[in-house]
Design a protein around this motif. Structure first.
Motif, PDB file in Angstrom:
ATOM      1  N   VAL A 142      -8.088 -20.422  29.416  1.00  0.00           N
ATOM      2  CA  VAL A 142      -7.770 -19.705  30.651  1.00  0.00           C
ATOM      3  C   VAL A 142      -7.866 -18.191  30.451  1.00  0.00           C
ATOM      4  O   VAL A 142      -8.407 -17.461  31.297  1.00  0.00           O
ATOM      5  CB  VAL A 142      -6.365 -20.086  31.145  1.00  0.00           C
ATOM      6  N   PHE A 143      -7.324 -17.712  29.333  1.00  0.00           N
ATOM      7  CA  PHE A 143      -7.254 -16.256  29.139  1.00  0.00           C
ATOM      8  C   PHE A 143      -8.446 -15.681  28.365  1.00  0.00           C
ATOM      9  O   PHE A 143      -8.512 -14.462  28.180  1.00  0.00           O
ATOM     10  CB  PHE A 143      -5.945 -15.900  28.413  1.00  0.00           C
ATOM     11  N   LYS A 144      -9.350 -16.563  27.926  1.00  0.00           N
ATOM     12  CA  LYS A 144     -10.501 -16.083  27.147  1.00  0.00           C
ATOM     13  C   LYS A 144     -11.279 -15.008  27.905  1.00  0.00           C
ATOM     14  O   LYS A 144     -11.720 -14.006  27.328  1.00  0.00           O
ATOM     15  CB  LYS A 144     -11.413 -17.249  26.797  1.00  0.00           C
ATOM     16  N   SER A 145     -11.444 -15.187  29.222  1.00  0.00           N
ATOM     17  CA  SER A 145     -12.212 -14.222  30.006  1.00  0.00           C
ATOM     18  C   SER A 145     -11.326 -13.277  30.811  1.00  0.00           C
ATOM     19  O   SER A 145     -11.694 -12.121  31.032  1.00  0.00           O
ATOM     20  CB  SER A 145     -13.167 -14.961  30.954  1.00  0.00           C
ATOM     21  N   THR A 146     -10.163 -13.752  31.242  1.00  0.00           N
ATOM     22  CA  THR A 146      -9.314 -12.915  32.114  1.00  0.00           C
ATOM     23  C   THR A 146      -8.428 -11.939  31.341  1.00  0.00           C
ATOM     24  O   THR A 146      -8.192 -10.814  31.791  1.00  0.00           O
ATOM     25  CB  THR A 146      -8.416 -13.805  32.988  1.00  0.00           C
ATOM     26  N   ASP A 147      -7.896 -12.371  30.195  1.00  0.00           N
ATOM     27  CA  ASP A 147      -7.003 -11.495  29.416  1.00  0.00           C
ATOM     28  C   ASP A 147      -7.084 -11.881  27.940  1.00  0.00           C
ATOM     29  O   ASP A 147      -6.194 -12.547  27.403  1.00  0.00           O
ATOM     30  CB  ASP A 147      -5.570 -11.636  29.927  1.00  0.00           C
ATOM     31  N   PRO A 148      -8.172 -11.466  27.252  1.00  0.00           N
ATOM     32  CA  PRO A 148      -8.397 -11.857  25.844  1.00  0.00           C
ATOM     33  C   PRO A 148      -7.233 -11.521  24.921  1.00  0.00           C
ATOM     34  O   PRO A 148      -7.031 -12.194  23.901  1.00  0.00           O
ATOM     35  CB  PRO A 148      -9.648 -11.058  25.468  1.00  0.00           C
ATOM     36  N   GLY A 149      -6.435 -10.503  25.279  1.00  0.00           N
ATOM     37  CA  GLY A 149      -5.321 -10.120  24.418  1.00  0.00           C
ATOM     38  C   GLY A 149      -4.262 -11.199  24.299  1.00  0.00           C
ATOM     39  O   GLY A 149      -3.486 -11.226  23.328  1.00  0.00           O
ATOM     40  N   LYS A 150      -4.227 -12.114  25.270  1.00  0.00           N
ATOM     41  CA  LYS A 150      -3.222 -13.178  25.242  1.00  0.00           C
ATOM     42  C   LYS A 150      -3.683 -14.406  24.460  1.00  0.00           C
ATOM     43  O   LYS A 150      -2.866 -15.271  24.145  1.00  0.00           O
ATOM     44  CB  LYS A 150      -2.864 -13.607  26.677  1.00  0.00           C
ATOM     45  N   VAL A 151      -4.959 -14.472  24.178  1.00  0.00           N
ATOM     46  CA  VAL A 151      -5.510 -15.668  23.510  1.00  0.00           C
ATOM     47  C   VAL A 151      -4.802 -15.979  22.192  1.00  0.00           C
ATOM     48  O   VAL A 151      -4.437 -17.145  21.937  1.00  0.00           O
ATOM     49  CB  VAL A 151      -7.036 -15.513  23.291  1.00  0.00           C
ATOM     50  N   PRO A 152      -4.556 -14.962  21.322  1.00  0.00           N
ATOM     51  CA  PRO A 152      -3.894 -15.282  20.044  1.00  0.00           C
ATOM     52  C   PRO A 152      -2.500 -15.888  20.201  1.00  0.00           C
ATOM     53  O   PRO A 152      -1.988 -16.530  19.285  1.00  0.00           O
ATOM     54  CB  PRO A 152      -3.816 -13.913  19.350  1.00  0.00           C
ATOM     55  N   GLN A 153      -1.881 -15.649  21.383  1.00  0.00           N
ATOM     56  CA  GLN A 153      -0.546 -16.210  21.598  1.00  0.00           C
ATOM     57  C   GLN A 153      -0.579 -17.730  21.732  1.00  0.00           C
ATOM     58  O   GLN A 153       0.437 -18.396  21.545  1.00  0.00           O
ATOM     59  CB  GLN A 153       0.076 -15.607  22.866  1.00  0.00           C
ATOM     60  N   TYR A 154      -1.763 -18.264  22.062  1.00  0.00           N
ATOM     61  CA  TYR A 154      -1.881 -19.707  22.303  1.00  0.00           C
ATOM     62  C   TYR A 154      -2.497 -20.413  21.092  1.00  0.00           C
ATOM     63  O   TYR A 154      -3.491 -21.114  21.190  1.00  0.00           O
ATOM     64  CB  TYR A 154      -2.702 -19.950  23.570  1.00  0.00           C
ATOM     65  N   THR A 155      -1.871 -20.199  19.942  1.00  0.00           N
ATOM     66  CA  THR A 155      -2.272 -20.900  18.715  1.00  0.00           C
ATOM     67  C   THR A 155      -1.027 -21.542  18.121  1.00  0.00           C
ATOM     68  O   THR A 155       0.102 -21.052  18.318  1.00  0.00           O
ATOM     69  CB  THR A 155      -2.891 -19.933  17.689  1.00  0.00           C
ATOM     70  N   MET A 156      -1.192 -22.627  17.391  1.00  0.00           N
ATOM     71  CA  MET A 156      -0.052 -23.317  16.798  1.00  0.00           C
ATOM     72  C   MET A 156       0.657 -22.426  15.784  1.00  0.00           C
ATOM     73  O   MET A 156       1.879 -22.461  15.649  1.00  0.00           O
ATOM     74  CB  MET A 156      -0.504 -24.622  16.143  1.00  0.00           C
ATOM     75  N   SER A 157      -0.129 -21.589  15.071  1.00  0.00           N
ATOM     76  CA  SER A 157       0.491 -20.707  14.080  1.00  0.00           C
ATOM     77  C   SER A 157       1.422 -19.715  14.759  1.00  0.00           C
ATOM     78  O   SER A 157       2.516 -19.412  14.256  1.00  0.00           O
ATOM     79  CB  SER A 157      -0.583 -19.966  13.279  1.00  0.00           C
ATOM     80  N   GLN A 158       1.008 -19.198  15.930  1.00  0.00           N
ATOM     81  CA  GLN A 158       1.859 -18.269  16.666  1.00  0.00           C
ATOM     82  C   GLN A 158       3.092 -18.974  17.219  1.00  0.00           C
ATOM     83  O   GLN A 158       4.187 -18.418  17.242  1.00  0.00           O
ATOM     84  CB  GLN A 158       1.064 -17.625  17.816  1.00  0.00           C
ATOM     85  N   LEU A 159       2.899 -20.201  17.658  1.00  0.00           N
ATOM     86  CA  LEU A 159       4.024 -20.974  18.180  1.00  0.00           C
ATOM     87  C   LEU A 159       5.054 -21.219  17.079  1.00  0.00           C
ATOM     88  O   LEU A 159       6.263 -21.049  17.282  1.00  0.00           O
ATOM     89  CB  LEU A 159       3.522 -22.303  18.740  1.00  0.00           C
ATOM     90  N   ILE A 160       4.560 -21.610  15.898  1.00  0.00           N
ATOM     91  CA  ILE A 160       5.467 -21.861  14.767  1.00  0.00           C
ATOM     92  C   ILE A 160       6.167 -20.572  14.359  1.00  0.00           C
ATOM     93  O   ILE A 160       7.364 -20.562  14.052  1.00  0.00           O
ATOM     94  CB  ILE A 160       4.677 -22.466  13.590  1.00  0.00           C
TER      95      ILE A 160
END
Length: 253
Positions: A142-160
């Motif tokens: 979803v954020f790949k094109s609209t808000d690339p800065g948020k993409v790293p937030q949607y990783t399992m490593s970030q969640l952990i």
């Protein structure tokens, strides 16, 4: 809960045993206790004390079995009785051993039931994990094109990492005293009522202690200080809460 009640009963027994053992040790080492089958160290009191400090119930039960066999031995018992060991005290040791054995088995049974619940619901747990992976993947797309800065937030490593940061907010801390005087080198043990890791810390010379990054839930907090009977109480850790627990070991007796 049932598990917490079992643990508290075990720790009550832990508090009773040291004084009882000290009295009987005095009988064993009495200068008039001549003719005992073997030296005092072979009665196993030292091993029981080590097991008490470690909170190892099976080892305490095993040590008590050896100890009871020694003090009821047909050669040792008349000698110990002569220097002050009473039948009521021997019966008390037997009752304590049986109680610890039964309580420990009850705790094992409760834990096995909880483990079975996890096993029975592993499909639900796996499905939850799959949902988390799906949400992370969805967020990245979803954020790949609209808000690339948020993409790293949607990783399992970030969640952990976020979970770990949240856990770091949870702690129990406080001051341990005896009649108002700070106690250093006091052991503070945090034992999960349900499941999880046992945590141990010691007070500083100022009597202060802190255990952080605690998973939310119910715990048995046990304080062990030299010259004081162990003291236990149940506490609840809530997400984001820093819990203060001060204790004066003279006043909580």
């Amino acid at each position: 809960g049932q598990s917490a009640s079992i643990s508290q009963n075990i720790y009550k027994i832990f508090g009773q045993l040291p004084d009882d053992l000290r009295v009987t040790e005095g009988h064993i080492t009495d200068r008039n206790a001549i003719g005992l089958k073997y030296e005092a160290k072979y009665f196993g009191i030292g091993e029981i004390r080590k097991a008490l400090y470690a909170g190892n119930v099976p080892q305490i039960v095993a040590g008590l079995s050896t100890f009871i066999t020694a003090i009821t031995d047909k050669q040792n018992n008349p000698i110990l009785t002569n220097v002050g060991l009473k039948k009521a005290q021997t019966d008390s040791y037997i009752a304590i051993k049986d109680s610890l054995e039964n309580l420990y088995q009850s705790r094992v049974t409760v834990n096995n039931e909880k483990n079975a619940l996890v096993d029975d619901n592993h499909e639900v747990i796996n499905a939850l994990w799959d949902d988390m992976v799906y949400l992370c993947d969805k967020g990245k797309r979803v954020f790949k094109s609209t808000d690339p800065g948020k993409v790293p937030q949607y990783t399992m490593s970030q969640l952990i990492a976020k979970v770990k940061r949240d856990l770091a907010l949870n702690d129990v801390h406080g001051l341990i005293t005896a009649d108002g005087k700070p106690l250093g080198k006091v052991s503070i043990e945090l034992q999960p009522v349900d499941r999880g890791y046992r945590r141990v810390a010691k007070t500083k010379a100022t009597g202060l202690y802190q255990i952080d990054s605690i998973v939310p839930g119910k715990y048995i907090l046990t304080i062990t200080a030299k010259g004081q009977p162990p003291f236990s109480t149940e506490i609840t850790i809530i997400q984001g809460e820093k819990l203060m627990q001060n204790f004066d070991l003279v006043k909580v007796k």
